[in-house]
Write a protein that holds these residues in place. Structure first.
Motif, PDB file in Angstrom:
ATOM      1  N   ASP A 279       0.649  -1.187   0.102  1.00  0.00           N
ATOM      2  CA  ASP A 279      -0.008  -0.027   0.072  1.00  0.00           C
ATOM      3  C   ASP A 279       0.832   1.449   0.094  1.00  0.00           C
ATOM      4  N   ILE A 280       1.962   1.139  -0.600  1.00  0.00           N
ATOM      5  CA  ILE A 280       2.920   2.329  -0.732  1.00  0.00           C
ATOM      6  C   ILE A 280       2.446   3.386  -1.277  1.00  0.00           C
ATOM      7  N   LYS A 281       2.850   4.648  -0.704  1.00  0.00           N
ATOM      8  CA  LYS A 281       2.614   6.022  -1.482  1.00  0.00           C
ATOM      9  C   LYS A 281       3.747   6.570  -1.908  1.00  0.00           C
ATOM     10  N   VAL A 282       3.697   6.871  -3.096  1.00  0.00           N
ATOM     11  CA  VAL A 282       4.976   7.557  -3.784  1.00  0.00           C
ATOM     12  C   VAL A 282       4.640   8.995  -4.055  1.00  0.00           C
ATOM     13  N   LEU A 283       5.162   9.548  -3.286  1.00  0.00           N
ATOM     14  CA  LEU A 283       4.932  11.016  -3.270  1.00  0.00           C
ATOM     15  C   LEU A 283       6.249  11.752  -4.197  1.00  0.00           C
ATOM     16  N   CYS A 284       5.764  12.130  -5.477  1.00  0.00           N
ATOM     17  CA  CYS A 284       6.741  12.637  -6.282  1.00  0.00           C
ATOM     18  C   CYS A 284       6.743  14.107  -6.334  1.00  0.00           C
ATOM     19  N   PHE A 285       7.869  14.615  -5.815  1.00  0.00           N
ATOM     20  CA  PHE A 285       7.711  16.270  -5.534  1.00  0.00           C
ATOM     21  C   PHE A 285       7.437  16.601  -6.871  1.00  0.00           C
ATOM     22  N   TRP A 286       8.002  16.312  -7.999  1.00  0.00           N
ATOM     23  CA  TRP A 286       7.586  16.463  -9.064  1.00  0.00           C
ATOM     24  C   TRP A 286       6.975  15.417 -10.061  1.00  0.00           C
ATOM     25  N   LEU A 287       5.714  15.399 -10.683  1.00  0.00           N
ATOM     26  CA  LEU A 287       5.168  14.290 -11.384  1.00  0.00           C
ATOM     27  C   LEU A 287       5.845  14.707 -12.797  1.00  0.00           C
ATOM     28  N   LEU A 288       4.681  15.031 -13.573  1.00  0.00           N
ATOM     29  CA  LEU A 288       4.985  15.716 -14.868  1.00  0.00           C
ATOM     30  C   LEU A 288       5.148  17.168 -15.069  1.00  0.00           C
ATOM     31  N   GLY A 289       4.930  17.947 -13.963  1.00  0.00           N
ATOM     32  CA  GLY A 289       5.023  19.342 -14.044  1.00  0.00           C
ATOM     33  C   GLY A 289       6.135  19.985 -14.605  1.00  0.00           C
ATOM     34  N   LEU A 290       7.326  19.511 -14.170  1.00  0.00           N
ATOM     35  CA  LEU A 290       8.487  19.828 -14.371  1.00  0.00           C
ATOM     36  C   LEU A 290       8.832  19.795 -15.829  1.00  0.00           C
ATOM     37  N   VAL A 291       8.295  18.673 -16.473  1.00  0.00           N
ATOM     38  CA  VAL A 291       8.726  18.267 -17.976  1.00  0.00           C
ATOM     39  C   VAL A 291       7.876  19.246 -18.856  1.00  0.00           C
ATOM     40  N   SER A 292       6.539  19.343 -18.236  1.00  0.00           N
ATOM     41  CA  SER A 292       5.662  20.209 -19.105  1.00  0.00           C
ATOM     42  C   SER A 292       6.372  21.636 -19.174  1.00  0.00           C
ATOM     43  N   ILE A 293       6.997  22.080 -18.114  1.00  0.00           N
ATOM     44  CA  ILE A 293       7.420  23.658 -18.130  1.00  0.00           C
ATOM     45  C   ILE A 293       8.540  23.488 -19.135  1.00  0.00           C
ATOM     46  N   GLN A 294       9.482  22.566 -19.043  1.00  0.00           N
ATOM     47  CA  GLN A 294      10.591  22.534 -19.633  1.00  0.00           C
ATOM     48  C   GLN A 294      10.276  22.423 -21.423  1.00  0.00           C
ATOM     49  N   SER A 295       9.367  21.519 -21.660  1.00  0.00           N
ATOM     50  CA  SER A 295       9.065  21.488 -22.944  1.00  0.00           C
ATOM     51  C   SER A 295       8.359  22.356 -23.554  1.00  0.00           C
ATOM     52  N   GLN A 296       7.767  23.428 -23.043  1.00  0.00           N
ATOM     53  CA  GLN A 296       7.498  24.606 -23.609  1.00  0.00           C
ATOM     54  C   GLN A 296       8.461  25.379 -24.408  1.00  0.00           C
ATOM     55  N   HIS A 297       9.725  25.065 -24.099  1.00  0.00           N
ATOM     56  CA  HIS A 297      10.856  26.038 -24.639  1.00  0.00           C
ATOM     57  C   HIS A 297      11.625  25.350 -25.635  1.00  0.00           C
ATOM     58  N   GLN A 298      11.492  23.823 -25.696  1.00  0.00           N
ATOM     59  CA  GLN A 298      12.239  23.209 -26.633  1.00  0.00           C
ATOM     60  C   GLN A 298      11.776  21.859 -26.648  1.00  0.00           C
ATOM     61  N   SER A 299      12.307  21.074 -27.773  1.00  0.00           N
ATOM     62  CA  SER A 299      11.746  20.026 -27.851  1.00  0.00           C
ATOM     63  C   SER A 299      12.077  18.943 -26.659  1.00  0.00           C
ATOM     64  N   ILE A 300      10.841  18.049 -26.210  1.00  0.00           N
ATOM     65  CA  ILE A 300      11.156  17.239 -25.010  1.00  0.00           C
ATOM     66  C   ILE A 300      12.297  16.573 -24.913  1.00  0.00           C
ATOM     67  N   ALA A 301      12.727  15.692 -26.163  1.00  0.00           N
ATOM     68  CA  ALA A 301      13.855  14.906 -26.102  1.00  0.00           C
ATOM     69  C   ALA A 301      15.232  15.909 -25.829  1.00  0.00           C
ATOM     70  N   GLU A 302      15.224  17.114 -25.780  1.00  0.00           N
ATOM     71  CA  GLU A 302      16.314  17.967 -25.485  1.00  0.00           C
ATOM     72  C   GLU A 302      16.182  18.624 -24.008  1.00  0.00           C
ATOM     73  N   THR A 303      15.277  18.155 -23.381  1.00  0.00           N
ATOM     74  CA  THR A 303      15.155  18.841 -21.964  1.00  0.00           C
ATOM     75  C   THR A 303      15.980  18.010 -20.841  1.00  0.00           C
ATOM     76  N   GLY A 304      16.182  18.506 -19.873  1.00  0.00           N
ATOM     77  CA  GLY A 304      16.841  17.871 -18.726  1.00  0.00           C
ATOM     78  C   GLY A 304      15.832  16.902 -17.953  1.00  0.00           C
TER      79      GLY A 304
END
Length: 322
Positions: A193-218
């Motif tokens: 019954d583990i709870k995995v609290l991801c400090f970021w889930l996909l929000g940071l990816v969304s932010i970074q991919s606004q400015h460049q191709s997702i494959a080029e993001t961190g």
């Protein structure tokens, strides 16, 4: 304890969880603290009464004594380092919702293509799972996927053909998706019954991919890992979006709309078949004391202390409300 526990931490990240996660209590929400002063198991054993009595929290993100654990560590760590016995002896009372800090890094990269390395990684993750099972008050892990370290090529989430035998982005992603599934399954071994609290889930990816191709993001490969976690979930476990995006919220609408926005943006980054799973992910709201009080670079808005206090109260109120 050698020093007094500070009621107001240098870095105060408050995560608030809906009532359905942890059952009934007076206000239906839980506050979990995570900061620069993240306590080790030995500190909790000595000082838990003071921490519980002098803070307003329902739980804390903590670390093992030997290190802040790295999720993709291939070191053959002995069972003693995972402190099963020590964790079972902590006299938790008020802190009923606690999370062990696990960082989404390795000693070098994450060995996505190496099956033998992942046998070692999974053995350690199963030991982490056993640590979580040592007390009912430990709900799961606080998973921090951000890369803060020196060599950018050791960032497990970047994609460069030269790092992966010239495999394509999608080909490497297939390996990463498998590892995300293995990660989740290993953690569920002793703690179904583990709870995995991801400090970021996909929000940071969304932010970074606004400015460049997702494959080029961190965070290029991270969506594949999230897909794997969604695939590896059993019916008892839970993935929580810690929503660090909410740090700088300034209006009630920011808080109200954040869940819908995060799920819509996240859905663009996972396969269609897994989008229904993503919609079931719980959302926390995070309040960052250091940002509000301008204790981190570039966060000073010129507010006086009275305005800062008002902003902090305002954000805590809106975080609770949503």
């Amino acid at each position: 304890m050698g020093k007094k526990w500070n009621i107001w931490f240098i870095n105060l990240c408050i995560c608030l969880f809906p009532i359905l996660l942890f059952g009934q209590n007076d206000n239906g929400k839980k506050i979990v603290e995570f900061g620069w002063d993240c306590p080790k198991v030995s500190a909790l054993k000595m000082g838990i009464p003071e921490m519980e009595n002098k803070t307003p929290f329902d739980g804390v993100v903590f670390t093992l004594d030997f290190d802040i654990y790295s999720a993709f560590d291939t070191t053959n760590r002995p069972e003693s380092e995972f402190q099963f016995g020590d964790l079972s002896k902590i006299n938790w009372e008020k802190f009923t919702n606690n999370f062990l800090l696990v960082r989404g890094v390795g000693i070098t990269n994450a060995h996505w293509l190496d099956d033998n390395a992942w046998i070692k990684i999974m053995k350690n993750l199963m030991k982490i799972s056993r640590s979580l099972a040592a007390s009912k008050t430990i709900k799961g892990i606080g998973f921090d996927p951000e890369y803060y370290y020196g060599d950018p090529d050791d960032n497990p989430w970047i994609y460069k053909p030269s790092l992966y035998n010239n495999l394509s982005y999608q080909q490497v992603g297939n390996f990463v998706r498998l590892r995300g599934k293995q990660f989740m399954q290993a953690l569920q071994t002793y703690k179904p019954d583990i709870k995995v609290l991801c400090f970021w889930l996909l929000g940071l990816v969304s932010i970074q991919s606004q400015h460049q191709s997702i494959a080029e993001t961190g965070m290029a490969l991270y969506p594949f890992f999230v897909e794997g976690m969604l695939q590896g979930q059993n019916k008892q476990s839970e993935i929580i979006d810690g929503n660090e995006y909410s740090y700088g919220f300034e209006t009630p609408e920011n808080f109200v709309e954040s869940g819908k926005y995060r799920r819509e943006e996240g859905s663009k980054l996972v396969s269609v078949s897994l989008q229904p799973n993503l919609q079931k992910v719980s959302l926390a709201q995070a309040v960052f004391f250091d940002l509000v009080y301008a204790k981190v670079p570039n966060s000073d808005k010129g507010f006086d202390n009275a305005t800062k206090e008002k902003w902090l109260r305002y954000n805590i109120y809106n975080a609770f409300k949503t």
